[in-house]
Design a protein around this motif. Structure first.
Motif, mmCIF file in Angstrom:
data_model
loop_
_atom_site.group_PDB
_atom_site.id
_atom_site.type_symbol
_atom_site.label_atom_id
_atom_site.label_comp_id
_atom_site.label_asym_id
_atom_site.label_seq_id
_atom_site.Cartn_x
_atom_site.Cartn_y
_atom_site.Cartn_z
ATOM 1 N N LYS A 134 35.280 -40.246 -37.736
ATOM 2 C CA LYS A 134 33.895 -39.760 -37.216
ATOM 3 C C LYS A 134 33.156 -40.582 -36.526
ATOM 4 C CE LYS A 134 30.689 -37.345 -39.169
ATOM 5 N NZ LYS A 134 29.759 -36.716 -40.397
ATOM 6 N N PHE A 191 30.148 -30.347 -46.926
ATOM 7 C CA PHE A 191 29.353 -31.608 -47.746
ATOM 8 C C PHE A 191 30.166 -32.734 -46.535
ATOM 9 C CE2 PHE A 191 29.798 -34.834 -50.319
ATOM 10 C CZ PHE A 191 28.799 -34.405 -51.182
ATOM 11 N N PHE A 192 30.617 -32.686 -46.234
ATOM 12 C CA PHE A 192 30.795 -34.232 -45.100
ATOM 13 C C PHE A 192 30.677 -33.913 -43.820
ATOM 14 C CE2 PHE A 192 35.064 -34.449 -48.297
ATOM 15 C CZ PHE A 192 34.192 -35.135 -48.279
ATOM 16 N N ALA A 193 29.929 -32.611 -43.193
ATOM 17 C CA ALA A 193 29.470 -32.623 -42.027
ATOM 18 C C ALA A 193 27.962 -32.330 -42.413
ATOM 19 C CB ALA A 193 29.857 -31.364 -41.827
ATOM 20 N N GLN A 194 27.724 -32.976 -43.215
ATOM 21 C CA GLN A 194 25.976 -32.760 -43.447
ATOM 22 C C GLN A 194 24.636 -33.453 -42.238
ATOM 23 O OE1 GLN A 194 24.326 -33.655 -47.094
ATOM 24 N NE2 GLN A 194 26.322 -33.632 -47.852
ATOM 25 N N GLU A 238 40.516 -33.088 -42.342
ATOM 26 C CA GLU A 238 40.210 -33.514 -43.786
ATOM 27 C C GLU A 238 40.873 -34.953 -42.718
ATOM 28 O OE1 GLU A 238 41.417 -37.055 -47.055
ATOM 29 O OE2 GLU A 238 43.186 -36.024 -46.008
ATOM 30 N N PHE A 253 36.912 -36.079 -40.586
ATOM 31 C CA PHE A 253 35.903 -36.702 -41.487
ATOM 32 C C PHE A 253 36.656 -38.590 -41.363
ATOM 33 C CE2 PHE A 253 35.136 -32.950 -42.927
ATOM 34 C CZ PHE A 253 34.157 -32.436 -41.797
ATOM 35 N N ARG A 302 29.274 -29.860 -52.986
ATOM 36 C CA ARG A 302 30.602 -29.922 -52.120
ATOM 37 C C ARG A 302 31.997 -28.844 -53.195
ATOM 38 N NH1 ARG A 302 33.858 -35.466 -52.346
ATOM 39 N NH2 ARG A 302 36.274 -34.816 -51.956
ATOM 40 N N SER A 314 33.535 -28.012 -49.386
ATOM 41 C CA SER A 314 34.624 -29.554 -48.262
ATOM 42 C C SER A 314 33.920 -29.868 -47.123
ATOM 43 C CB SER A 314 35.276 -29.556 -49.418
ATOM 44 O OG SER A 314 36.546 -29.548 -48.597
#
Length: 286
Positions: free
Chosen positions: A209, A250-253, A203, A206, A272, A247
């Motif tokens: 970033k 989803f957060f590294a799209q 986590e 993210f 996600r 997840s």
């Protein structure tokens, strides 16, 4: 009543649906139930400990469990037995989590696609519209799981100890996590779920970033995953999309889209939490 479960190594989400297709109780969450790394007695304890599950146990007629660690027969049958004991009136179906990713991410029931999981662990399969195909057996977090939460957690801890982190990131990482050597080794070698412990550190990426260092770590992990997993299906990715569930994905799209251009595959959907798509799937197949 049917129970649909998306089970990872870190946590499990359970949704109960009544005969009218309505959610019967609020979503239930338990600790992870990965039968490949958690012993039978602990699996039983996790299920029995949850009061919300005990309340509905006798009403459940079907369980559709999709879980990490359920890709081979022995752990799958182990978990199936635990669920059958705790839900005595239910028909129990246990499938690996890849099926959850497929059923929740594809646009139509017979769409062909390469489907990837990037969560606590990672995996990649080809779904031809009817059957799932895997060309590499997963050996878990120690040897595989590229670009997963535990992969990134490991990278961050290694970089911290090898003094490869920028000073500002290093200070922030120290503030976020207990990085004493004895504490880390205790969680890795004396606790029951080291994969989830490592993934808990991901986590941090993210939340930071804006750092070039962090973005490079994310992209490098996706490159390794692309080379080792997605490119198993070199011919298939010429004509089908590559969907992602979990997840981390989803957060590294943004980073996934960039790396996909480098490797020549087309990114499809991001999901996600596969549990939401699974509810739609099973409601249409009640």
């Amino acid at each position: 009543m049917i129970l649909i479960t998306d089970g990872g190594s870190t946590k499990c989400d359970w949704i109960a649906i009544n005969k009218n297709g309505e959610q019967a109780v609020e979503k239930i969450r338990t600790k992870g139930l990965n039968p490949a790394i958690i012993e039978e007695t602990k699996l039983e304890k996790i299920v029995k400990k949850k009061k919300a599950l005990r309340k509905i146990a006798l009403e459940v007629t079907h369980i559709f469990f999709y879980g990490a660690g359920c890709g081979t027969d022995k752990p799958r049958q182990l978990l199936k037995g635990v669920l059958e004991i705790n839900f005595p009136n239910a028909l129990v179906e246990v499938r690996e989590d890849t099926y959850a990713a497929v059923r929740s991410s594809i646009n139509t029931f017979e769409e062909a696609a390469v489907v990837c999981i990037l969560g606590t662990g990672s995996n990649c399969s080809y779904f031809d519209g009817k059957k799932l195909h895997q060309r590499v057996d997963s050996l878990g977090y120690t040897l595989m799981d590229d670009a997963s939460g535990n992969y990134y957690g490991k990278q961050l801890i290694r970089d911290y100890y090898f003094n490869k982190m920028p000073d500002t990131i290093r200070v922030a990482f120290e503030h976020k996590h207990n990085l004493e050597a004895d504490f880390i080794k205790y969680n890795l070698y004396k606790q029951g779920n080291p994969s989830a412990y490592l993934a808990d550190h991901a986590e941090f990426m993210f939340l930071n970033k804006d750092s070039e260092y962090i973005v490079n770590i994310i992209k490098q992990g996706i490159r390794v995953f692309s080379e080792n997993m997605i490119l198993q299906f070199k011919e298939e990715i010429k004509t089908v999309p590559v969907h992602f569930a979990g997840s981390i994905a989803f957060f590294a799209q943004d980073e996934i889209h960039e790396v996909a251009k480098e490797y020549g595959y087309t990114v499809g959907n991001f999901v996600r939490r596969p549990i939401d798509g699974l509810v739609d799937y099973h409601l249409k197949n009640l």
